[in-house]
Write an enzyme that holds these catalytic residues in place. Structure first.
Site, short mmCIF file in Angstrom:
data_model
loop_
_atom_site.label_atom_id
_atom_site.label_comp_id
_atom_site.label_asym_id
_atom_site.label_seq_id
_atom_site.Cartn_x
_atom_site.Cartn_y
_atom_site.Cartn_z
N TYR A 142 -11.48 4.91 -9.73
CA TYR A 142 -10.44 5.61 -8.34
C TYR A 142 -10.47 6.69 -8.79
CZ TYR A 142 -9.09 0.59 -7.89
OH TYR A 142 -8.86 -0.97 -7.47
N PRO A 165 4.95 -4.69 -1.00
CA PRO A 165 4.53 -3.94 -2.03
C PRO A 165 4.28 -4.11 -3.05
CG PRO A 165 6.98 -3.39 -2.02
CD PRO A 165 6.18 -4.83 -0.87
N GLY A 166 3.02 -3.39 -3.85
CA GLY A 166 3.17 -3.70 -5.27
C GLY A 166 3.75 -2.62 -6.43
N ARG A 167 2.68 -1.93 -5.69
CA ARG A 167 3.12 -0.05 -7.05
C ARG A 167 4.20 0.40 -6.46
NH1 ARG A 167 -2.21 2.16 -7.04
NH2 ARG A 167 -3.01 1.51 -5.70
N ARG A 208 -8.27 3.43 -14.47
CA ARG A 208 -8.10 3.32 -13.07
C ARG A 208 -8.66 4.93 -12.49
NH1 ARG A 208 -4.37 5.12 -10.19
NH2 ARG A 208 -4.50 4.21 -8.58
N CYS A 260 -16.83 4.59 -26.27
CA CYS A 260 -18.08 3.68 -26.05
C CYS A 260 -18.82 4.76 -24.94
CB CYS A 260 -18.63 3.60 -27.42
SG CYS A 260 -19.06 3.55 -28.67
N GLU A 261 -18.27 5.59 -24.04
CA GLU A 261 -18.75 5.70 -22.80
C GLU A 261 -18.66 6.92 -22.42
OE1 GLU A 261 -19.71 3.15 -19.93
OE2 GLU A 261 -19.27 4.93 -18.93
N GLY A 319 0.78 -1.04 -0.57
CA GLY A 319 -0.20 -0.04 -0.09
C GLY A 319 0.49 1.85 0.03
C1 PLP Z 1 -3.01 -5.04 -2.95
C2 PLP Z 1 -2.25 -5.95 -2.29
C3 PLP Z 1 -0.79 -5.39 -1.91
C4 PLP Z 1 0.20 -3.99 -2.31
O1 PLP Z 1 -0.69 -2.96 -2.92
P1 PLP Z 1 0.36 -1.72 -3.23
O2 PLP Z 1 -0.93 -0.58 -3.00
O3 PLP Z 1 -0.07 -2.60 -4.64
O4 PLP Z 1 1.23 -1.62 -3.07
C5 PLP Z 1 -0.37 -6.07 -1.23
N1 PLP Z 1 -0.50 -7.06 -0.05
C6 PLP Z 1 -1.87 -7.23 -0.14
C7 PLP Z 1 -2.32 -8.24 1.11
C8 PLP Z 1 -2.97 -6.36 -1.24
O5 PLP Z 1 -3.81 -7.30 -1.23
#
Ligand code: PLP
Length: 463
Positions: A364, A321-323, A360, A391-392, A278
């Site tokens: 969001y 971390p993903g994002r 997104r 088309c939106e 997150g």
């Molecule tokens: C989505 C998610 C993440 C990654 O979130 P980011 O905002 O991309 O860092 C990590 N752990 C869990 C359990 C998630 O659902």
């Protein structure tokens, strides 16, 4: 600021508060390194380049729209997370942000672990050679078949998300003659978004087992009793695009209080704690994300302090971390199609993609930046809205942006920070085919996920 859809349609939602638009940037040609991938710059002709390859060449070779990913930047960010947390902690990249086999190999090489949340993500990870013990399996509704595959493969941990799943995983593991390492995902009553968080007793959402009402403690009690499970820790994930660490502080405090009550009741000190992902990134120049080493230091201090206060050994920390790993490493390259000035409002700039490659903004109210990248320009700034071809009317990619007033059809524009949750959330709306992901490094570009074709669409449609 919330700018949710106006019930009468987007045209009527344009009565925006005074001072809503930030002033046009001083230099429309500037590519803010906070928002763009590390190797992005302009060459002597004003053409943007990434990894030493110019965007006009990329457009010619791979077509538009295309996601362009800076491999060196991806690896550098992955490594920065790994280094920041050191050997006594684990970094799990959240595959849902963007997953492909090339990315799995980069993660493997850079020493990161991987979160998956479906059979499809698990298959991708395993097929690219990620060792199963470095994979964590998430999800609030894993099927029995997915659990069986994960246990059989030998994933390092399954994150249990409900009381039913505790029993289900234990049963499947036992019937396969295995003892599965698991964590229990709890909801601690902290919801964090960007610059604020809310701490409550309850959380009204589908994930995890509530700490409130003794439910999490009951889940631990049950998991400890089952032979098929080896309970290694507690998991908490509090939100997304977070800049402020105080939400993690409250979450860690609550998780540690559970660890203490587990020790008091069972005489067991659970060895791991996962604080989820997150962490926020810069989508516009107004965002100020923290560096991985600051985050690592803050999280480690919080957990250590809470554990000392509770007289517990400090557990091994993991983060997800993903994002923050992949988000900043890619931009979406579009060709400008029609341009429609609406007097007194703004100019609508249509591109050859849209909500199918970036949902997104529509989903969001996400904010993005945009720049003219196939040339530089000395023209005046023009208030623009970048929209797609769907088309939106909600098909908006960048709601408010300044682009040069001499923008013309055929120009290339790029939207930075689209590495996370764009390709992975892409759709075929209007039977638009999904763009490729092109990885660029040291002057070379290669496709890592190819463009979808109309034959691909017809292959699924069996008539
Ligand atoms: C989505 C998610 C993440 C990654 O979130 P980011 O905002 O991309 O860092 C990590 N752990 C869990 C359990 C998630 O659902």
């Amino acid at each position: 600021m919330s700018r949710s859809a106006h019930p009468a349609g987007p045209r009527y939602a344009d009565v925006l508060p005074e001072g809503h638009y930030s002033a046009p940037p001083a230099d429309l040609n500037a590519l803010d390194p906070k928002v763009w991938a590390q190797t992005v710059t302009r060459d002597e002709h004003g053409v943007a380049t990434v990894g030493g390859v110019d965007v006009k060449r990329l457009a010619e070779e791979f077509g538009t729209p295309a996601y362009v990913m800076d491999e060196a930047d991806f690896r550098a960010r992955a490594r920065a997370w790994r280094t920041a947390f050191g050997p006594d902690a684990d970094v799990f990249y959240a595959g849902k942000a963007f997953l492909s086999r090339a990315v799995v190999r980069w993660l493997h090489e850079e020493g990161l672990n991987l979160d998956v949340c479906s059979g499809g993500e698990l298959t991708t990870a395993l097929s690219a050679g990620m060792p199963a013990e470095r994979i964590a399996f998430h999800g609030n509704n894993k099927s029995a078949e997915e659990i069986e595959r994960a246990v059989t493969a030998g994933v390092g941990r399954i994150v249990l998300d409900s009381f039913q799943e505790i029993v289900r995983v234990a049963h499947i593991a036992q019937s396969l003659g295995k003892r599965q390492r698991v964590q229990i995902r709890i909801t601690v009553g902290v919801e964090a978004h960007t610059h604020e968080f809310i701490a409550t007793a309850h959380e009204d959402q589908k994930f995890g087992i509530p700490l409130a009402g003794g439910q999490a403690a009951e889940a631990v009690r049950r998991a400890l009793q089952l032979d098929g499970l080896e309970l290694i820790g507690i998991h908490s994930h509090i939100g997304s695009q977070i800049f402020d660490m105080s939400g993690f502080e409250v979450a860690a405090h609550r998780v540690v209080s559970l660890l203490r009550s587990v020790r008091d009741e069972h005489g067991v000190e659970l060895p791991e704690i996962d604080l989820g992902g997150g962490l926020g990134i810069a989508y516009t120049s107004d965002d100020d994300p923290r560096e991985p080493h600051e985050i690592a230091k803050a999280l480690t201090e919080i957990v250590t302090r809470e554990c000392e206060a509770a007289k517990l050994r400090t557990p091994r920390i993991s983060v997800e971390p993903g994002r923050a790993v992949v988000g900043p490493t890619a931009f979406t390259l579009y060709e400008v199609g029609t341009i429609k000035p609406l007097d007194g409002l703004r100019t609508y700039v249509s591109v050859d993609g849209g909500m199918s490659d970036n949902i997104r903004t529509a989903l969001y109210d996400a904010e993005y930046s945009v720049a003219l990248v196939s040339r530089s320009s000395d023209a005046e700034p023009m208030l623009a809205r970048v929209v797609g071809k769907h088309c939106e009317s909600g098909d908006i990619v960048v709601r408010d942006a300044f682009l040069p007033a001499d923008l013309a059809p055929g120009d290339l524009i790029a939207v930075p920070a689209t590495g996370a949750y764009c390709r992975s959330m892409a759709s075929n709306y209007n039977h638009v085919t999904r763009p490729p992901v092109v990885a660029v490094r040291d002057g070379e570009a290669r496709v890592i996920v190819r463009r979808e074709t109309e034959e691909d669409l017809l292959r699924l449609d069996v008539g």
